[in-house]
Design an enzyme around this catalytic site. Structure first.
Site, PDB file in Angstrom:
ATOM      1  N   CYS A 132       0.772  -1.210  -0.094  1.00 30.68           N
ATOM      2  CA  CYS A 132       0.014  -0.096   0.074  1.00 30.68           C
ATOM      3  C   CYS A 132       0.910   1.137  -0.220  1.00 30.68           C
ATOM      4  O   CYS A 132       2.002   1.252   0.294  1.00 30.68           O
ATOM      5  CB  CYS A 132      -0.904  -0.154   1.274  1.00 30.68           C
ATOM      6  SG  CYS A 132      -0.142  -0.095   2.989  1.00 30.68           S
ATOM      7  N   CYS A 133       0.131   2.354  -0.318  1.00 31.28           N
ATOM      8  CA  CYS A 133       0.954   3.637  -0.610  1.00 31.28           C
ATOM      9  C   CYS A 133       2.170   3.611  -1.466  1.00 31.28           C
ATOM     10  O   CYS A 133       1.615   3.298  -2.550  1.00 31.28           O
ATOM     11  CB  CYS A 133       1.318   4.008   0.977  1.00 31.28           C
ATOM     12  SG  CYS A 133       1.722   5.705   1.199  1.00 31.28           S
TER      13      CYS A 133
END
Length: 271
Positions: A173-174
């Site tokens: 994620c990110c």
């Protein structure tokens, strides 16, 4: 009520008889058989402690909460290497006189229950998840400095390639999807949108770098929408990604997006 009580007593009698001479332990074994469906064993790879020089703590927490809710058995790892640098998070500036170790700092998030990334093997896990934070671009790779020409930490590269080869799911994620983009040729990932849109997507330029790395970038939202269009699931490579804090939005949207990523990773384990 009397009839219900009678039936309840009859059921208890039947269970005792089923237990046989083992008595109470026989009943325990019946419960034990219900637990034979093994939960997914998931490795979580951290990159320090703190958004600007390590793991984004809210993202790590969200990953751990959703894995717990999904019944997963979690083990945490981090590379035993020095951080690229230390950031004073109150000022957003480097602390020139300080140096810290990625594994030692990651232990703060793991509450001490963490091991060197060198010990992480596919044989002991069903999936691996990388929370975001600048540590992924500074400590797990050199993306923050070198962009598309970045290098990935040797152990991180090994883990990604080993899980991919084993057909076991990888969640990111990110900013951490850049790791898969660099290591797994042709992977499909998302870091959200490809334009800043007035500051809503301040790191939108990352999408261009992902394309230059040879991966496919898929535009996705971080918030819940109908039909739900997050996270991105690359079913061929079993890579699941979600934008998280690549977007300027409310914390609960980040939490929900990470939850969807975790749910899809667990689903891909088949457990």
């Amino acid at each position: 009520p009397l009839a219900m009580l009678t039936r309840g007593r009859a059921l208890c009698t039947a269970l005792r008889r089923a237990a046989g001479p083992l008595g109470p332990s026989g009943l325990a074994s019946l419960h034990g058989s219900a637990r034979r469906c093994r939960s997914a064993r998931v490795a979580v790879v951290l990159s320090g402690c703190g958004v600007y020089d390590g793991t984004e703590i809210h993202e790590a927490s969200a990953v751990l909460v959703h894995l717990s809710r999904g019944g997963a058995e979690v083990h945490m790892y981090a590379p035993d290497v020095p951080q690229m640098h230390v950031i004073d998070h109150s000022k957003g500036q480097p602390a020139e006189a300080e140096s810290r170790n990625v594994l030692v700092e990651s232990a703060r998030i793991a509450r001490g229950k963490i091991a060197s990334l060198a010990k992480l093997t596919t044989a002991d896990h069903d999936a691996v998840i990388f929370p975001g934070g600048f540590g992924a671009a500074k400590n797990l790779s050199t993306f923050a400095v070198d962009g598309k020409d970045c290098k990935v930490n040797r152990e991180v590269e090994r883990v990604l390639k080993d899980f991919h080869k084993a057909g076991k799911p990888i969640g990111l994620c990110c900013i951490s999807p850049v790791l898969a983009a660099k290591v797994l040729s042709g992977a499909e990932v998302t870091v959200g949108h490809e334009e800043e849109e007035g500051g809503k997507w301040p790191y939108a330029g990352t999408a261009g770098a992902i394309k230059e790395l040879g991966a496919k970038h898929c535009v996705k939202e971080v918030t819940i929408s109908f039909p739900v269009n997050f996270p991105h699931v690359d079913t061929k490579n079993k890579v699941v990604t979600t934008p998280a804090f690549m977007c300027e939005t409310e914390l609960h949207n980040i939490f929900d997006g990470i939850g969807a990523m975790v749910k899809n990773v667990l689903k891909l384990t088949g457990k």
